[in-house]
Design a protein around this motif. Structure first.
Motif, mmCIF file in Angstrom:
data_model
loop_
_atom_site.group_PDB
_atom_site.id
_atom_site.type_symbol
_atom_site.label_atom_id
_atom_site.label_comp_id
_atom_site.label_asym_id
_atom_site.label_seq_id
_atom_site.Cartn_x
_atom_site.Cartn_y
_atom_site.Cartn_z
ATOM 1 N N THR A 199 0.831 -1.203 0.000
ATOM 2 C CA THR A 199 0.000 0.000 0.000
ATOM 3 C C THR A 199 0.858 1.242 0.000
ATOM 4 N N GLU A 200 1.886 1.257 0.834
ATOM 5 C CA GLU A 200 2.788 2.408 0.893
ATOM 6 C C GLU A 200 3.523 2.596 -0.427
ATOM 7 N N ALA A 201 3.916 1.500 -1.041
ATOM 8 C CA ALA A 201 4.607 1.585 -2.330
ATOM 9 C C ALA A 201 3.692 2.182 -3.395
ATOM 10 N N LEU A 202 2.382 1.824 -3.363
ATOM 11 C CA LEU A 202 1.453 2.309 -4.375
ATOM 12 C C LEU A 202 1.253 3.816 -4.278
ATOM 13 N N ILE A 203 1.048 4.332 -3.065
ATOM 14 C CA ILE A 203 0.742 5.759 -2.944
ATOM 15 C C ILE A 203 1.981 6.635 -3.070
ATOM 16 N N SER A 204 3.166 6.060 -2.864
ATOM 17 C CA SER A 204 4.383 6.876 -2.862
ATOM 18 C C SER A 204 5.287 6.650 -4.059
ATOM 19 N N GLY A 205 5.196 5.471 -4.677
ATOM 20 C CA GLY A 205 6.121 5.130 -5.751
ATOM 21 C C GLY A 205 7.432 4.562 -5.251
ATOM 22 N N ALA A 206 7.554 4.332 -3.934
ATOM 23 C CA ALA A 206 8.789 3.793 -3.371
ATOM 24 C C ALA A 206 8.872 2.288 -3.577
ATOM 25 N N VAL A 207 10.083 1.770 -3.578
ATOM 26 C CA VAL A 207 10.332 0.334 -3.623
ATOM 27 C C VAL A 207 11.481 0.040 -2.671
ATOM 28 N N ASP A 208 11.549 -1.201 -2.218
ATOM 29 C CA ASP A 208 12.664 -1.599 -1.360
ATOM 30 C C ASP A 208 13.995 -1.368 -2.081
ATOM 31 N N GLY A 209 14.931 -0.785 -1.375
ATOM 32 C CA GLY A 209 16.248 -0.542 -1.947
ATOM 33 C C GLY A 209 16.377 0.750 -2.711
ATOM 34 N N ALA A 210 15.268 1.499 -2.878
ATOM 35 C CA ALA A 210 15.344 2.763 -3.612
ATOM 36 C C ALA A 210 16.210 3.765 -2.862
ATOM 37 N N ARG A 211 17.069 4.447 -3.582
ATOM 38 C CA ARG A 211 17.902 5.482 -2.968
ATOM 39 C C ARG A 211 17.053 6.674 -2.568
ATOM 40 N N LEU A 212 17.424 7.319 -1.477
ATOM 41 C CA LEU A 212 16.816 8.584 -1.111
ATOM 42 C C LEU A 212 17.394 9.693 -1.989
ATOM 43 N N ALA A 213 16.732 10.855 -1.964
ATOM 44 C CA ALA A 213 17.076 11.938 -2.890
ATOM 45 C C ALA A 213 18.243 12.768 -2.380
ATOM 46 N N SER A 214 19.407 12.131 -2.329
ATOM 47 C CA SER A 214 20.604 12.815 -1.856
ATOM 48 C C SER A 214 21.828 12.119 -2.453
ATOM 49 N N PRO A 215 22.871 12.884 -2.798
ATOM 50 C CA PRO A 215 24.032 12.280 -3.459
ATOM 51 C C PRO A 215 24.841 11.388 -2.536
ATOM 52 N N ASN A 216 25.461 10.364 -3.121
ATOM 53 C CA ASN A 216 26.338 9.473 -2.355
ATOM 54 C C ASN A 216 27.711 10.085 -2.097
ATOM 55 N N PHE A 217 28.099 11.056 -2.928
ATOM 56 C CA PHE A 217 29.432 11.633 -2.780
ATOM 57 C C PHE A 217 29.386 13.132 -3.050
ATOM 58 N N GLN A 218 30.021 13.880 -2.170
ATOM 59 C CA GLN A 218 30.187 15.314 -2.351
ATOM 60 C C GLN A 218 31.607 15.707 -1.958
ATOM 61 N N ALA A 219 32.121 16.719 -2.614
ATOM 62 C CA ALA A 219 33.440 17.250 -2.274
ATOM 63 C C ALA A 219 33.435 18.755 -2.508
ATOM 64 N N GLN A 220 34.007 19.476 -1.555
ATOM 65 C CA GLN A 220 34.181 20.922 -1.689
ATOM 66 C C GLN A 220 35.596 21.264 -1.269
ATOM 67 N N GLY A 221 36.231 22.137 -2.012
ATOM 68 C CA GLY A 221 37.578 22.554 -1.671
ATOM 69 C C GLY A 221 37.793 24.024 -1.971
ATOM 70 N N PHE A 222 38.698 24.636 -1.236
ATOM 71 C CA PHE A 222 39.044 26.028 -1.533
ATOM 72 C C PHE A 222 40.525 26.255 -1.238
ATOM 73 N N ALA A 223 41.074 27.238 -1.899
ATOM 74 C CA ALA A 223 42.454 27.647 -1.671
ATOM 75 C C ALA A 223 42.513 29.164 -1.768
ATOM 76 N N ARG A 224 43.245 29.757 -0.844
ATOM 77 C CA ARG A 224 43.360 31.219 -0.818
ATOM 78 C C ARG A 224 44.785 31.574 -0.436
ATOM 79 N N TYR A 225 45.385 32.466 -1.206
ATOM 80 C CA TYR A 225 46.735 32.940 -0.890
ATOM 81 C C TYR A 225 46.711 34.459 -0.768
#
Length: 885
Positions: free
Chosen positions: A756-782
């Motif tokens: 029932t939950e899968a029908l109303i939401s479109g979710a399935v077991d194992g579906a990834r949530l809406a967020s990236p698996n990898f992020q990177a941020q870098g900065f350099a200042r001189y």
């Protein structure tokens, strides 16, 4: 403790040098302020110390308490000093400052402040008297007011901010939580102007949505990048000082980070000290307060131009004016923004439709009649106008929108805040009282519902009045038990108006009459549905946290919050003639519409009580390391679904739609289990922090959309788990060079969902949530010094955001693969800047998105409109000119 041969020689020669050392000690006493002679050890002085190194902190204590200073200079660069703020004796201040360090300190009978190592009685006595070099160095600090120079230049260190995330001032590296803090100066240097800019500077955080429709997602707890309309609590709370901005509605006023002391981003649940709506974190904008110590002023102008788009103009000003020296001051801040858009709409024949304008002011008055009491009054006004969404329809062309009316929005916020603080001697008592009004309105072309035959325009207006009170008592710190206790109260009343309308030209062409003129403030037309409601949001809580210090290095923290809440939704006079309108359209028009009144209704979560907890074990094996194990809980209140749940929760457009909207969604909560390490290396030149977390979540409270009529609602489904690692690195390897790197690795996915939950939401077991698996941020200042005292710098900041799904994979109510499901591709961004300053003036040339990356960074998952693809703002080049007194 073993000694080196040099130390043994010093010990052997000590008697022969006694007279000389005594003379040095006497000179140290005589060199101090005269008031130090015969000082009463029980006398208290006003102490405010937040310096990062021991030498700087002791020099500040010497000045503030009028006492001479003597200590071995090789301790001057010791880091990890605890901040002190309040009225203390010198000995009490020293106990707080040196907590967790292998040092002891006291004020001698003659009034001299002394500090020594606590690991050897012999060395303790030696450092009290001091060697010739140690004594000379200490005396130099006294004579120089704490600004003496060592024989060698002190190693450059990474700047460490003082934060108040635990309701007390503490160095960032000593707080056993995952916190990123960015100072106001760093915000300005990095060109951070929006929530999206901020999210790209800290690990574990993403921002989705456009402008004030944006929301933060922390540690992967997000099921869709779409913002729902019912105004449900977000998973991450945004605060301006003590005002929770995310409690208003679907729209969150974006704070313009000008004259901001700092921004604190707290990752992980904050249910103990900050309450509901901090399911996975909190973002705190801390404003600068009036300062009676001196006159300050600043002016800043930012002018830029976007490739293929409009021009940018940002204008800011601040003045801080003491009225009574050291007692009464006023601070005034004003700003104006005009951001040209870069999306065109050929359907309406308009260019740069997504332009935005905003302006506002903040005024503060601070009174400090004595050392014990302060009163601060702050008034804020902020107005933001969004011309259209920065989204387009690729089928119509790159950066081409096809909506028939603009996704227009107005956001207006007015607030008044009063903070009273009193030093009780044994604790600090404070009260923060806020009155606020948020007036928001927006409209949307729902052009995918029965298009092109039927016009579905949706408009919403919300006026919310808020009263917020937070009273807390905070112990002085440095004792066996440190604690915080408080009480919180929130009372919000909102007037909601939702309308579904058609344009007047469409109604005239169809010959359809009988519809009242729309109450939507943006576009003329007739309303065929009106939903008028009053909503109340009540929350009261008692909270507390205590830290028991078993030793100077090992402590246990426990926290508890008991929250009583209710959210109610009352339907008033309204009507829903959607069925009659559709019948008229499909039978050829030329008829008047009969209005069908909607019945009065009352929906409520009911009065509920929720208890949230926290426990952490904290170990500081050295002054440069904080290790912790943490379990913390967060929650969101339940939420009524209002008009979407009328008609028994069935769709009026398609009664066969299997999605039945519940009257209310239940509250959800989660636990965050975390191991973390905060470390400093190379005498403070390198800061390395790492945190690993595991978060089981469920049942999940999620934003959903009924397929047949695009009606948004909130429901509860299934379970998920998010787990990952966050890394923060900051380095200053040489004088003038600053480096930073943030990394996030995470895996967030659905672990359980029934049919029932899968029908109303479109979710399935194992579906990834809406967020990236990898992020990177870098900065350099001189930064380097030029002739004549000028300074220049160059700076680069880059981000990589990994791919992520925009929603669950299946079509809600159908169960087949969704045509609106996409994986938002990974993308990179590069910003560059070069600056010059002389005295009070500065000039910066900058480029944002200099590679002009046009990869999709967002794809709206609701499918309610064809214009739902967004990109980074195209390459924008500009200059910033600033003056500061």
């Amino acid at each position: 403790m073993s000694r080196t041969p040099g130390q043994e020689m010093g010990a052997a020669r000590r008697p022969a040098r006694g007279v000389l050392l005594a003379g040095l000690a006497l000179a140290a006493v005589l060199s101090g302020p005269a008031s130090a002679q015969g000082r009463d050890p029980a006398a208290r002085c006003d102490v405010k110390i937040a310096e990062p190194t021991l030498g700087q902190a002791l020099a500040a204590l010497s000045r503030q308490c009028g006492a001479p200073l003597l200590y071995p200079y090789d301790l001057a660069l010791t880091r990890g000093v605890s901040p002190v703020s309040g009225r203390y004796t010198v000995d009490e201040a020293l106990r707080v400052m040196l907590r967790g360090l292998p040092l002891t300190g006291e004020q001698t009978a003659s009034g001299t402040i002394t500090v020594s190592r606590s690991d050897s009685i012999g060395e303790k006595n030696m450092y009290r008297a001091g060697s010739w070099m140690a004594g000379a160095s200490a005396l130099a600090l006294v004579f120089g007011g704490g600004q003496a120079q060592a024989a060698e230049e002190a190693p450059t260190t990474v700047e460490e901010l003082i934060v108040t995330a635990t309701k007390r001032a503490e160095p960032l590296q000593k707080v056993p939580l995952s916190i990123s803090a960015v100072s106001g100066e760093q915000l300005s240097d990095r060109g951070v102007e929006s929530f999206a800019d901020l999210a790209r500077t800290v690990p574990g955080v993403v921002q989705t949505g456009n402008a004030s429709f944006a929301k933060f997602a922390v540690r992967g707890i997000q099921t869709s990048n779409t913002t729902s309309s019912p105004g449900e609590q977000k998973a991450v709370a945004v605060y301006m000082d003590d005002l929770p901005l995310t409690s208003f509605s679907i729209l969150t006023p974006e704070i313009r980070p000008y004259d901001i002391s700092r921004v604190e981003v707290l990752r992980g649940p904050q249910g103990t000290l900050f309450g509901s709506g901090t399911l996975t974190g909190a973002v705190r904008f801390i404003t600068n307060k009036p300062d009676a110590g001196g006159f300050d002023a600043s002016l800043d102008v930012d002018l830029g131009d976007t490739q293929g788009g409009g021009a940018r103009g940002r204008y800011n000003g601040m003045i801080n004016l003491p009225i009574v020296e050291d007692e009464l001051a006023v601070r005034l801040v004003g700003y104006y923004r005009d951001e040209g858009g870069y999306i065109s709409n050929d359907v309406r024949g308009e260019k740069n439709v997504d332009s935005t304008r905003g302006w506002g002011a903040r005024g503060g008055l601070r009174w400090t009649p004595n050392e014990l009491f302060s009163a601060t009054l702050t008034a804020t006004y902020d107005k933001n106008e969004i011309g259209d969404a920065s989204a387009f329809d690729p089928a119509a062309g790159f950066r081409k929108a096809t909506s028939r009316i603009p996704f227009e929005a107005d956001i207006e916020l007015t607030s008044v805040n009063a903070v009273l603080a009193y030093d009780l001697g044994w604790a600090d008592l404070s009260s923060s009282t806020t009155f606020a009004r948020a007036d928001t309105a927006w409209q949307l072309d729902v052009d995918t519902v029965l298009a092109p035959l039927v016009q579905f325009y949706f408009g919403e207006q919300i006026v919310t009045d808020s009263f917020v009170e937070d009273v807390r008592l905070v112990s002085k710190g440095g004792e066996r038990l440190d604690w915080v206790v408080g009480a919180f109260y929130l009372d919000q009343k909102s007037d909601f108006l939702d309308v579904t309308l058609a344009s007047q030209s469409y109604l005239s062409a169809m010959g359809i009459g009988g519809l009242p003129a729309t109450l939507n403030r943006f576009s003329p037309g007739g309303d065929y549905a009106r939903d008028i409601r009053k909503r109340k949001n009540y929350e009261a809580a008692l909270y507390g946290e205590g830290t028991y210090n078993f030793t100077d290095t090992l402590s246990l923290t426990g926290g508890l919050r008991i929250t009583n809440y209710e959210y109610s939704d009352r339907a008033l006079d309204g009507y829903n003639a959607t069925t009659n309108f559709l019948t008229a359209v499909f039978t050829g028009g030329n008829q008047a519409i009969d209005l069908t009144p909607t019945p009065a209704a009352y929906l409520s979560t009911g009065r509920k009580t929720k208890t949230t907890g926290k426990v952490s074990l904290n170990w500081r094996p050295t002054s440069d390391a904080t290790l912790y194990a943490l379990a913390s809980q967060g929650f969101r209140r339940g939420h009524p679904n209002g008009g979407s749940s009328l008609n028994g929760g069935k769709s009026a457009v398609d009664p066969s739609d299997p999605t039945i909207v519940p009257a209310a969604a239940e509250a959800d909560s989660l636990w965050n289990y975390e191991l973390g390490a905060k470390t400093s290396w190379l005498n403070g030149r390198l800061i390395a922090n790492v945190a690993a977390y595991y978060i089981p979540w469920g049942p999940m409270q999620v934003s959903l959309v009924r397929q047949s009529d695009s009606a948004p609602f909130v429901g509860n489904i299934g379970k998920a788990v998010s787990q990952g690692v966050e890394v923060e690195l900051r380095a200053r390897p040489t004088h003038g060079l600053d480096l930073g790197l943030n990394l996030t690795l995470q895996d967030a996915k659905v672990t359980s969902v029934n049919a029932t939950e899968a029908l109303i939401s479109g979710a399935v077991d194992g579906a990834r949530l809406a967020s990236p698996n990898f992020q990177a941020q870098g900065f350099a200042r001189y930064t380097w010094e030029l002739a004549g005292g000028d300074e220049a710098y160059v700076q680069a900041a880059a981000q990589h955001v990994g791919s992520y799904p925009n929603s669950f994979p299946n079509t809600p109510g159908v169960g087949t693969p969704s045509p609106n499901f996409f994986k938002v591709p990974s993308y990179e961004n590069l910003d560059l800047a070069a600056g010059w300053s002389r005295g009070n003036l500065k000039l910066v040339a900058y480029g944002e998105n200099v590679l002009n990356n046009d990869t999709y960074v967002g794809i709206n998952a609701s499918g309610s409109a064809t214009s739902r693809y967004s990109i980074l703002r195209p390459r924008t080049l500009g200059v910033r000119v600033g003056w500061k007194y």
